[in-house]
Design a protein around this motif. Structure first.
Motif, PDB file in Angstrom:
ATOM      1  N   GLU A   1      -5.446  32.241  34.543  1.00 11.21           N
ATOM      2  CA  GLU A   1      -5.528  32.671  33.144  1.00 11.21           C
ATOM      3  C   GLU A   1      -6.405  33.921  33.018  1.00 11.21           C
ATOM      4  O   GLU A   1      -6.083  34.832  32.252  1.00 11.21           O
ATOM      5  CB  GLU A   1      -6.090  31.533  32.281  1.00 11.21           C
ATOM      6  CG  GLU A   1      -5.086  30.399  32.096  1.00 11.21           C
ATOM      7  CD  GLU A   1      -5.685  29.191  31.388  1.00 11.21           C
ATOM      8  OE1 GLU A   1      -4.965  28.551  30.610  1.00 11.21           O
ATOM      9  OE2 GLU A   1      -6.887  28.886  31.629  1.00 11.21           O
TER      10      GLU A   1
ATOM     11  N   SER B   1     -13.396  27.334  30.287  1.00 14.82           N
ATOM     12  CA  SER B   1     -12.199  26.528  30.570  1.00 14.82           C
ATOM     13  C   SER B   1     -11.040  27.368  31.110  1.00 14.82           C
ATOM     14  O   SER B   1     -10.029  26.834  31.548  1.00 14.82           O
ATOM     15  CB  SER B   1     -11.756  25.782  29.303  1.00 14.82           C
ATOM     16  OG  SER B   1     -11.134  26.692  28.407  1.00 14.82           O
ATOM     17  N   LEU B   2     -11.170  28.692  31.074  1.00 18.84           N
ATOM     18  CA  LEU B   2     -10.087  29.538  31.615  1.00 18.84           C
ATOM     19  C   LEU B   2     -10.098  29.439  33.134  1.00 18.84           C
ATOM     20  O   LEU B   2     -11.139  29.618  33.773  1.00 18.84           O
ATOM     21  CB  LEU B   2     -10.305  31.000  31.210  1.00 18.84           C
ATOM     22  CG  LEU B   2     -10.012  31.399  29.760  1.00 18.84           C
ATOM     23  CD1 LEU B   2     -10.385  32.864  29.550  1.00 18.84           C
ATOM     24  CD2 LEU B   2      -8.553  31.172  29.408  1.00 18.84           C
TER      25      LEU B   2
ATOM     26  N   THR C   1     -12.561  26.000  22.173  1.00 18.31           N
ATOM     27  CA  THR C   1     -13.033  25.470  23.449  1.00 18.31           C
ATOM     28  C   THR C   1     -13.879  26.509  24.170  1.00 18.31           C
ATOM     29  O   THR C   1     -14.010  27.646  23.706  1.00 18.31           O
ATOM     30  CB  THR C   1     -11.831  24.981  24.308  1.00 18.31           C
ATOM     31  OG1 THR C   1     -12.324  24.416  25.512  1.00 18.31           O
ATOM     32  CG2 THR C   1     -10.910  26.122  24.647  1.00 18.31           C
TER      33      THR C   1
ATOM     34  N   ASP D   1      -1.443  28.578  26.627  1.00 23.02           N
ATOM     35  CA  ASP D   1      -1.640  27.929  25.329  1.00 23.02           C
ATOM     36  C   ASP D   1      -2.969  28.335  24.688  1.00 23.02           C
ATOM     37  O   ASP D   1      -3.392  27.757  23.697  1.00 23.02           O
ATOM     38  CB  ASP D   1      -1.570  26.395  25.470  1.00 23.02           C
ATOM     39  CG  ASP D   1      -2.699  25.854  26.343  1.00 23.02           C
ATOM     40  OD1 ASP D   1      -3.444  26.668  26.936  1.00 23.02           O
ATOM     41  OD2 ASP D   1      -2.833  24.619  26.428  1.00 23.02           O
ATOM     42  N   ALA D   2      -3.623  29.333  25.277  1.00 26.59           N
ATOM     43  CA  ALA D   2      -4.934  29.736  24.762  1.00 26.59           C
ATOM     44  C   ALA D   2      -4.833  31.032  23.956  1.00 26.59           C
ATOM     45  O   ALA D   2      -4.080  31.939  24.304  1.00 26.59           O
ATOM     46  CB  ALA D   2      -5.910  29.924  25.920  1.00 26.59           C
ATOM     47  N   GLN D   3      -5.590  31.077  22.881  1.00 24.17           N
ATOM     48  CA  GLN D   3      -5.765  32.322  22.122  1.00 24.17           C
ATOM     49  C   GLN D   3      -7.179  32.811  22.434  1.00 24.17           C
ATOM     50  O   GLN D   3      -8.153  32.094  22.176  1.00 24.17           O
ATOM     51  CB  GLN D   3      -5.637  32.059  20.616  1.00 24.17           C
ATOM     52  CG  GLN D   3      -4.233  31.639  20.176  1.00 24.17           C
ATOM     53  CD  GLN D   3      -3.225  32.774  20.300  1.00 24.17           C
ATOM     54  OE1 GLN D   3      -3.557  33.933  20.053  1.00 24.17           O
ATOM     55  NE2 GLN D   3      -2.010  32.444  20.707  1.00 24.17           N
TER      56      GLN D   3
ATOM     57  N   THR E   1      -9.422  29.412  21.769  1.00 21.28           N
ATOM     58  CA  THR E   1      -8.881  28.167  21.212  1.00 21.28           C
ATOM     59  C   THR E   1      -7.658  27.765  22.015  1.00 21.28           C
ATOM     60  O   THR E   1      -6.895  28.621  22.498  1.00 21.28           O
ATOM     61  CB  THR E   1      -8.464  28.322  19.729  1.00 21.28           C
ATOM     62  OG1 THR E   1      -7.482  29.354  19.638  1.00 21.28           O
ATOM     63  CG2 THR E   1      -9.648  28.684  18.845  1.00 21.28           C
ATOM     64  N   ARG E   2      -7.484  26.461  22.191  1.00 15.28           N
ATOM     65  CA  ARG E   2      -6.268  25.923  22.816  1.00 15.28           C
ATOM     66  C   ARG E   2      -5.598  25.022  21.793  1.00 15.28           C
ATOM     67  O   ARG E   2      -6.227  24.091  21.299  1.00 15.28           O
ATOM     68  CB  ARG E   2      -6.603  25.120  24.073  1.00 15.28           C
ATOM     69  CG  ARG E   2      -7.057  25.998  25.239  1.00 15.28           C
ATOM     70  CD  ARG E   2      -7.150  25.188  26.518  1.00 15.28           C
ATOM     71  NE  ARG E   2      -7.840  25.926  27.556  1.00 15.28           N
ATOM     72  CZ  ARG E   2      -7.253  26.798  28.391  1.00 15.28           C
ATOM     73  NH1 ARG E   2      -5.952  27.036  28.292  1.00 15.28           N
ATOM     74  NH2 ARG E   2      -7.955  27.432  29.304  1.00 15.28           N
ATOM     75  N   ASP E   3      -4.363  25.337  21.496  1.00 15.42           N
ATOM     76  CA  ASP E   3      -3.644  24.588  20.474  1.00 15.42           C
ATOM     77  C   ASP E   3      -4.473  24.460  19.198  1.00 15.42           C
ATOM     78  O   ASP E   3      -4.536  23.402  18.581  1.00 15.42           O
ATOM     79  CB  ASP E   3      -3.252  23.192  20.994  1.00 15.42           C
ATOM     80  CG  ASP E   3      -2.313  23.308  22.190  1.00 15.42           C
ATOM     81  OD1 ASP E   3      -1.467  24.231  22.192  1.00 15.42           O
ATOM     82  OD2 ASP E   3      -2.438  22.491  23.117  1.00 15.42           O
TER      83      ASP E   3
END
Ligand SMILES: [Zn+2]
Length: 289
Positions: free
Chosen positions: A201, A196-197, A192, A148-150, A186-188
């Motif tokens: 990921e 956080s990865l 972020t 869900d991450a870009q 970014t997540r959704d």
């Protein structure tokens, strides 16, 4: 493989394939400018290094880390400061190294490899210009989707490689390098932190990046004339050029020694001779003329 022994660099990926048979011509590499990441950096083109320059460079950079050696090579080839190149992307750095190599030693590139199947020692020849990063240089940030991450990442620089060189192992270095190169995450749709990865990921991101020319190592596709085996071997121009430079110095110093002893000329005078004239004098000395 050897040119004596190019090593794979720690970039997030590996898979730009350049077959040895490739001979597509690139634009004149000497014209490639060294700008990129560093806002204060002035574009510079590389110039040809003579025997005295090469010897001085070898002496200054011997024993240093390969990434640092690449910076010293570029500083010498442009008349700049090594720090000017620390923030230059690796594709752009490599394009400059290829241009430097071509001016110093010509476009033809020869290396010795050992066949991984039968152990046969093989020599191959290709053109440096066929291996150099393609134009336009793939050194802009690229976006990848991971779960869900870009994630938007920029190609690594020498400063990044130096920052992760003390990582305990290759996967840790890869993860640290990728994380450093994340420009945005970014997540959704919510920005972020790169931290956080998680490991899975990061592995997925590394896999995707490995298929993009901005992040891929140069791979040579080789085949063995003795047993027909076909394999790929990573080609690191920084290591290759350094090995050539060390071999050049190792050949040149005894030549200078022999000529100086025979004629009493200074090192500076002998290095100023063209390679052809040095060779002729060595022939004369050997013939006892
Ligand atoms: Zn073989």
């Amino acid at each position: 493989m050897r040119s004596r022994n190019p090593r794979s660099r720690r970039s997030p990926s590996r898979s730009r394939v350049a077959t040895v048979a490739a001979n597509a011509r690139k634009p004149e590499p000497e014209a490639i400018a060294a700008t990129a990441g560093h806002p204060a950096a002035t574009p510079r083109a590389v110039h040809a290094l003579g025997a005295a320059d090469l010897l001085e460079l070898w002496e200054r950079a011997e024993g240093r880390d390969r990434a640092e050696q690449a910076l010293l090579v570029l500083a010498s080839a442009t008349g700049g400061d090594p720090r000017d190149f620390a923030e230059v992307s690796i594709p752009r750095r490599d394009a400059l190294l290829f241009a430097t190599r071509r001016l110093a030693f010509g476009d033809e590139l020869r290396a010795i490899v050992g066949c991984p199947d039968c152990g046969e020692r093989l020599e191959f020849t290709t053109l440096a210009s066929a291996l150099a990063p393609p134009e336009p240089l793939p050194d802009a940030a690229v976006q990848f989707a991971v779960g869900d991450a870009q994630v938007r990442i920029r190609p690594p620089t020498t400063a990044d490689l130096l920052a992760v060189r003390d990582s305990p192992n290759v996967p840790a270095a890869r993860d640290a390098l990728l994380t450093r190169c994340i420009v945005s995450l970014t997540r959704d749709g919510t920005p972020t932190s790169a931290a956080s990865l998680d490991g899975a990921e990061l592995a997925a991101l590394a896999g995707q990046a490995s298929n993009h020319p901005a992040f891929a190592d140069i791979q040579l596709e080789l085949n063995c004339a003795a047993c027909g085996a076909i394999w790929q071997s990573a080609f690191d121009v920084a290591s290759f050029l350094w090995d050539e430079l060390a071999a050049f110095a190792a050949r040149l110093l005894p030549e200078v020694h022999t000529i100086a002893r025979a004629y009493g000329w200074s090192e500076r005078e002998i290095l100023a001779l063209s390679p052809g004239r040095r060779a002729r004098y060595l022939d004369l000395i050997e013939a006892g003329a």
